[in-house]
Scaffold this active site. Sequence first.
Site, PDB file in Angstrom:
ATOM      1  N   GLU A  37       0.808  -1.087  -0.052  1.00 20.71           N
ATOM      2  CA  GLU A  37       0.006  -0.130  -0.064  1.00 20.71           C
ATOM      3  C   GLU A  37       0.883   1.319   0.090  1.00 20.71           C
ATOM      4  OE1 GLU A  37      -4.223   1.558   1.856  1.00 20.71           O
ATOM      5  OE2 GLU A  37      -3.156  -0.088   2.962  1.00 20.71           O
ATOM      6  N   TYR A 110       0.124  -7.565  -1.828  1.00 21.03           N
ATOM      7  CA  TYR A 110      -0.952  -6.592  -1.376  1.00 21.03           C
ATOM      8  C   TYR A 110      -2.348  -7.322  -1.923  1.00 21.03           C
ATOM      9  CZ  TYR A 110      -3.976  -2.868   0.274  1.00 21.03           C
ATOM     10  OH  TYR A 110      -4.929  -2.118   0.784  1.00 21.03           O
ATOM     11  N   ASP A 154       0.405  -8.159   3.086  1.00 20.45           N
ATOM     12  CA  ASP A 154      -0.985  -8.024   3.694  1.00 20.45           C
ATOM     13  C   ASP A 154      -1.734  -8.935   2.883  1.00 20.45           C
ATOM     14  OD1 ASP A 154      -3.403  -7.117   4.573  1.00 20.45           O
ATOM     15  OD2 ASP A 154      -2.939  -5.026   4.227  1.00 20.45           O
ATOM     16  N   ASN A 156      -4.833  -9.678   4.119  1.00 19.58           N
ATOM     17  CA  ASN A 156      -6.140  -9.265   4.484  1.00 19.58           C
ATOM     18  C   ASN A 156      -7.180 -10.563   4.647  1.00 19.58           C
ATOM     19  OD1 ASN A 156      -6.659  -6.517   4.459  1.00 19.58           O
ATOM     20  ND2 ASN A 156      -6.054  -6.432   2.109  1.00 19.58           N
ATOM     21  N   ASP A 256      -1.301   2.118  10.473  1.00 22.22           N
ATOM     22  CA  ASP A 256      -2.210   1.387  11.295  1.00 22.22           C
ATOM     23  C   ASP A 256      -2.015  -0.187  11.048  1.00 22.22           C
ATOM     24  OD1 ASP A 256      -2.750   0.832   8.300  1.00 22.22           O
ATOM     25  OD2 ASP A 256      -4.863   0.998   8.543  1.00 22.22           O
TER      26      ASP A 256
END
Length: 268
Positions: A37, A110, A154, A156, A256
Amino acid sequence: MEISTVNVNGLRAAAKKDPGFVGWLAGTDADVVCVQESRALAEQLPGAVLAPEGWYVQLCPAAVKGRAGVAVYSRREPDAVRVGFGVSEFADSGRYVEVDLGSVTVASLYLPSGEVGTPRQEEKERFMEAFLPYLVETSAEVRARGRELVVCGDWNIAHNEADLKNWRGNRKNSGFLPEERAWLGRVLEQAGLVDVVRGLYPDQVGPYSWWSYRGRAFDNDAGWRIDYQMATAGLARGAVSARVERAAEHGLRWSDHAPVTVRYEWEG
């Protein structure tokens, strides 16, 4: 060999913070840093991010400005770099890059985030369907050549109940759907990959790597473990320690997510 992976939630924003990504990168002992990201083109980044001293940088932005983007920072120059995984829909989506570093291929991933009942979830599902065969084939090819593979990033998806704090309330939400969790299980089984952090700490809750900026999620450690290092078995056996580099307090966060760092006893 030490490898870190971190979703920076925008390289420009993370670099402007103090402490931020630039300071973290300058202080890390990692040999490789996988970034997700990034959300930036090369011309939008300062030199301290685009070409920091002592690092080779492979920046792979998305064609759509301000979205996605992956990168790999390495202490040594890669022997080869490959962007994407051969599927036209995601060829310039800024979601996957892999580099060859000696006997190890390191990838930054990602995987799309989703939202049930929306086109975002449909995109996530298409990505998952296309990406699994690539992982199976690539893992087999790498091992056949006596090499190793680690896919960092990531993903997710929280795989198991131990991977997120409020698992009961998220069973119908993207990131913890039964079909997503089953898909991640197939990644491990069919591609012969190992969840390195979970392998090192099989009985530990978490350690979480993402906390929402909403509410007091970080202060209450109401997080998710969605940032993984998935490695072929040979490399995974060399893993000796792992840590989530969680900020000491909310105000010191520059993303985050927090970096997930693994040390491997590995040469070559």
